[in-house]
Design a protein around this motif. Structure first.
Motif, PDB file in Angstrom:
ATOM      1  N   HIS A   1       0.863  -1.178   0.000  1.00  0.00           N
ATOM      2  CA  HIS A   1       0.000   0.000   0.000  1.00  0.00           C
ATOM      3  C   HIS A   1       0.904   1.234   0.000  1.00  0.00           C
ATOM      4  O   HIS A   1       1.949   1.246   0.656  1.00  0.00           O
ATOM      5  N   ILE A   2       0.491   2.266  -0.744  1.00  0.00           N
ATOM      6  CA  ILE A   2       1.254   3.507  -0.786  1.00  0.00           C
ATOM      7  C   ILE A   2       0.372   4.647  -0.319  1.00  0.00           C
ATOM      8  O   ILE A   2      -0.727   4.862  -0.847  1.00  0.00           O
ATOM      9  N   PHE A   3       0.845   5.384   0.677  1.00  0.00           N
ATOM     10  CA  PHE A   3       0.162   6.590   1.139  1.00  0.00           C
ATOM     11  C   PHE A   3       0.675   7.776   0.334  1.00  0.00           C
ATOM     12  O   PHE A   3       1.880   8.037   0.303  1.00  0.00           O
ATOM     13  N   CYS A   4      -0.229   8.497  -0.298  1.00  0.00           N
ATOM     14  CA  CYS A   4       0.129   9.695  -1.055  1.00  0.00           C
ATOM     15  C   CYS A   4      -0.423  10.916  -0.325  1.00  0.00           C
ATOM     16  O   CYS A   4      -1.494  10.861   0.285  1.00  0.00           O
ATOM     17  N   ILE A   5       0.289  12.033  -0.418  1.00  0.00           N
ATOM     18  CA  ILE A   5      -0.138  13.211   0.341  1.00  0.00           C
ATOM     19  C   ILE A   5      -1.114  14.089  -0.429  1.00  0.00           C
ATOM     20  O   ILE A   5      -1.549  15.116   0.094  1.00  0.00           O
ATOM     21  N   SER A   6      -1.459  13.706  -1.639  1.00  0.00           N
ATOM     22  CA  SER A   6      -2.462  14.450  -2.401  1.00  0.00           C
ATOM     23  C   SER A   6      -2.979  13.572  -3.534  1.00  0.00           C
ATOM     24  O   SER A   6      -2.346  12.576  -3.924  1.00  0.00           O
ATOM     25  N   LYS A   7      -4.119  13.948  -4.076  1.00  0.00           N
ATOM     26  CA  LYS A   7      -4.628  13.265  -5.266  1.00  0.00           C
ATOM     27  C   LYS A   7      -3.675  13.476  -6.439  1.00  0.00           C
ATOM     28  O   LYS A   7      -3.508  12.589  -7.279  1.00  0.00           O
ATOM     29  N   CYS A   8      -3.068  14.646  -6.489  1.00  0.00           N
ATOM     30  CA  CYS A   8      -2.106  14.953  -7.554  1.00  0.00           C
ATOM     31  C   CYS A   8      -0.946  13.969  -7.529  1.00  0.00           C
ATOM     32  O   CYS A   8      -0.563  13.419  -8.567  1.00  0.00           O
ATOM     33  N   THR A   9      -0.385  13.724  -6.349  1.00  0.00           N
ATOM     34  CA  THR A   9       0.723  12.770  -6.244  1.00  0.00           C
ATOM     35  C   THR A   9       0.272  11.370  -6.632  1.00  0.00           C
ATOM     36  O   THR A   9       1.001  10.641  -7.329  1.00  0.00           O
ATOM     37  N   ALA A  10      -0.923  10.976  -6.201  1.00  0.00           N
ATOM     38  CA  ALA A  10      -1.426   9.644  -6.553  1.00  0.00           C
ATOM     39  C   ALA A  10      -1.576   9.505  -8.069  1.00  0.00           C
ATOM     40  O   ALA A  10      -1.206   8.473  -8.648  1.00  0.00           O
ATOM     41  N   ARG A  11      -2.102  10.531  -8.728  1.00  0.00           N
ATOM     42  CA  ARG A  11      -2.230  10.487 -10.194  1.00  0.00           C
ATOM     43  C   ARG A  11      -0.869  10.396 -10.865  1.00  0.00           C
ATOM     44  O   ARG A  11      -0.653   9.610 -11.788  1.00  0.00           O
ATOM     45  N   ASP A  12       0.057  11.232 -10.403  1.00  0.00           N
ATOM     46  CA  ASP A  12       1.393  11.238 -10.994  1.00  0.00           C
ATOM     47  C   ASP A  12       2.084   9.892 -10.821  1.00  0.00           C
ATOM     48  O   ASP A  12       2.720   9.380 -11.752  1.00  0.00           O
ATOM     49  N   LEU A  13       1.957   9.317  -9.631  1.00  0.00           N
ATOM     50  CA  LEU A  13       2.628   8.054  -9.354  1.00  0.00           C
ATOM     51  C   LEU A  13       1.998   6.921 -10.154  1.00  0.00           C
ATOM     52  O   LEU A  13       2.705   6.077 -10.723  1.00  0.00           O
ATOM     53  N   HIS A  14       0.682   6.908 -10.229  1.00  0.00           N
ATOM     54  CA  HIS A  14       0.012   5.879 -11.031  1.00  0.00           C
ATOM     55  C   HIS A  14       0.421   5.999 -12.501  1.00  0.00           C
ATOM     56  O   HIS A  14       0.684   4.986 -13.169  1.00  0.00           O
ATOM     57  N   GLY A  15       0.511   7.232 -13.000  1.00  0.00           N
ATOM     58  CA  GLY A  15       0.943   7.442 -14.383  1.00  0.00           C
ATOM     59  C   GLY A  15       2.363   6.961 -14.618  1.00  0.00           C
ATOM     60  O   GLY A  15       2.672   6.377 -15.669  1.00  0.00           O
ATOM     61  N   PHE A  16       3.237   7.182 -13.635  1.00  0.00           N
ATOM     62  CA  PHE A  16       4.616   6.702 -13.747  1.00  0.00           C
ATOM     63  C   PHE A  16       4.648   5.183 -13.814  1.00  0.00           C
ATOM     64  O   PHE A  16       5.378   4.605 -14.637  1.00  0.00           O
ATOM     65  N   PHE A  17       3.886   4.516 -12.949  1.00  0.00           N
ATOM     66  CA  PHE A  17       3.864   3.057 -12.963  1.00  0.00           C
ATOM     67  C   PHE A  17       3.380   2.534 -14.321  1.00  0.00           C
ATOM     68  O   PHE A  17       3.908   1.543 -14.845  1.00  0.00           O
ATOM     69  N   GLU A  18       2.393   3.179 -14.887  1.00  0.00           N
ATOM     70  CA  GLU A  18       1.920   2.780 -16.219  1.00  0.00           C
ATOM     71  C   GLU A  18       3.013   2.971 -17.260  1.00  0.00           C
ATOM     72  O   GLU A  18       3.216   2.118 -18.139  1.00  0.00           O
ATOM     73  N   ASP A  19       3.721   4.093 -17.192  1.00  0.00           N
ATOM     74  CA  ASP A  19       4.752   4.401 -18.187  1.00  0.00           C
ATOM     75  C   ASP A  19       5.888   3.377 -18.170  1.00  0.00           C
ATOM     76  O   ASP A  19       6.432   3.029 -19.229  1.00  0.00           O
ATOM     77  N   VAL A  20       6.251   2.906 -16.970  1.00  0.00           N
ATOM     78  CA  VAL A  20       7.385   1.984 -16.881  1.00  0.00           C
ATOM     79  C   VAL A  20       6.936   0.522 -16.913  1.00  0.00           C
ATOM     80  O   VAL A  20       7.766  -0.387 -16.845  1.00  0.00           O
ATOM     81  N   GLY A  21       5.630   0.283 -16.976  1.00  0.00           N
ATOM     82  CA  GLY A  21       5.130  -1.079 -17.072  1.00  0.00           C
ATOM     83  C   GLY A  21       5.216  -1.873 -15.797  1.00  0.00           C
ATOM     84  O   GLY A  21       5.332  -3.101 -15.838  1.00  0.00           O
ATOM     85  N   SER A  22       5.128  -1.203 -14.661  1.00  0.00           N
ATOM     86  CA  SER A  22       5.206  -1.902 -13.380  1.00  0.00           C
ATOM     87  C   SER A  22       3.810  -2.055 -12.781  1.00  0.00           C
ATOM     88  O   SER A  22       2.856  -1.415 -13.247  1.00  0.00           O
ATOM     89  N   PRO A  23       3.672  -2.865 -11.751  1.00  0.00           N
ATOM     90  CA  PRO A  23       2.385  -2.933 -11.060  1.00  0.00           C
ATOM     91  C   PRO A  23       2.058  -1.582 -10.433  1.00  0.00           C
ATOM     92  O   PRO A  23       2.950  -0.756 -10.213  1.00  0.00           O
TER      93      PRO A  23
END
Length: 325
Positions: free
Chosen positions: A78-100
């Protein structure tokens, strides 16, 4: 010299890192421990700005943080993010690199400064209290965009407006040598821009309490804690409209494009020259903003961990906490 045995993970253990372990990345080790013992791993993510905007940082940060977040994807339960913005950015990064993309939740940071015994302000702060001043709190680095405030003040000064002193509170970061040179050597802002470094909690509270209002022109944030701190002190904030900042308090804050120097100048003039406009803003802060204690933040984290932890509970359930930011 006595030695103590190292703790070892066992089934049912939980590992919580508060987000400063990127400079001594343990993700590979934690991944192996997960496979071996079933330890649950909870990570904190403040932002991925070094990955998203590497030009704001010294060389090498992009590789460091890209590796950190990529390995986190395979390790975190589980990952705690300090904002919705960070959660969106991090999810987008995971998609870009092909990770879970592990489960994420947003945790609101506390915005209350520590309660400290009453004490006289330092001589530097005492000097400022005799006249109106504006306050901007953040590390002085290129991403925080102090350059826009400098240029906005110049526009006001050159137009003949008697702008209050601008107080910049924060340590010097990176890529601001030219900016700081300008502040030191530009006669137009002599005595109009003051930099305070290593300010105590007591002095910071005094500065918040006595300023006209605060300014926060950052180009990108994972949260924007000084905005929330300003509101917690009852002070209106004129802030950038970038990234996560609008999540803090909605329309209680007045927003400006971080690159729009003329608009910053106009808004500063408005709230400095029109006490009624500023009073209405302060009334909105007082009636609508609800402070968040750090205890409430901790309770959010604890509740999320409890809901994620498997049930029924094993005989041993230790929580290992590391790397507070």
């Amino acid at each position: 010299m006595s030695s103590r045995p190292l703790a070892k993970f066992q089934a049912g253990d939980c590992y919580l890192t508060m987000g400063l372990d990127w400079d001594h990345n343990k993700q590979d080790f934690l991944y192996r421990e997960k496979k071996k013992t079933g330890v649950k791993v909870f990570n904190f993510a403040y932002d991925i700005i070094p990955v998203k905007f590497p030009h704001y940082y010294p060389s090498g940060k992009f590789d460091l943080f890209s590796t950190y977040f990529a390995t986190m994807a395979w390790t975190a339960d589980h990952i705690f993010c300090i904002s919705k913005c960070t959660a969106r950015d991090l999810h987008g990064f995971f998609e870009d690199v092909g990770s879970p993309s592990p489960p994420m939740s947003v945790v609101r940071l506390g915005d209350v400064l520590p309660t400290i015994p009453s004490r006289a302000p330092s001589p530097e702060v005492t000097t400022l209290l005799g006249a109106p001043y504006l306050l901007s709190v953040s590390t002085i680095e290129i991403r925080k965009n102090h350059e826009t405030l400098y240029r906005a003040l110049l526009r006001l000064i050159e137009s003949g407006f008697d702008v209050p002193t601008l107080v910049l509170v924060g340590m010097t970061g990176w890529r601001v040598d030219d900016f700081l040179y300008s502040l030191r050597h530009d006669p137009r802002v002599a005595n109009k821009i003051v930099i305070l470094d290593h300010v105590t909690d007591s002095d910071l509270a005094t500065l918040y309490d006595n300023c006209l209002f605060t300014l926060y022109p950052s180009l990108y944030e994972g949260w924007g804690l000084p905005v929330a701190e300003s509101l917690a002190h009852g002070k209106f904030c004129l802030a950038s409209d970038a990234a996560s900042i609008a999540e803090i308090a909605g329309d209680i804050v007045d927003y400006v494009d971080p690159w729009n120097v003329p608009q910053w100048a106009d808004k500063i003039r408005l709230y400095c020259a029109n006490p009624e406009a500023l009073r209405r803003r302060e009334e909105s802060v007082a009636s609508r903003f609800r402070v968040t204690s750090w205890e409430a933040t901790a309770n959010q984290i604890a509740a999320a961990i409890t809901s994620t932890w498997p049930s029924p509970a094993p005989e041993r359930r230790d929580v290992v906490v590391t790397s507070a930011k």
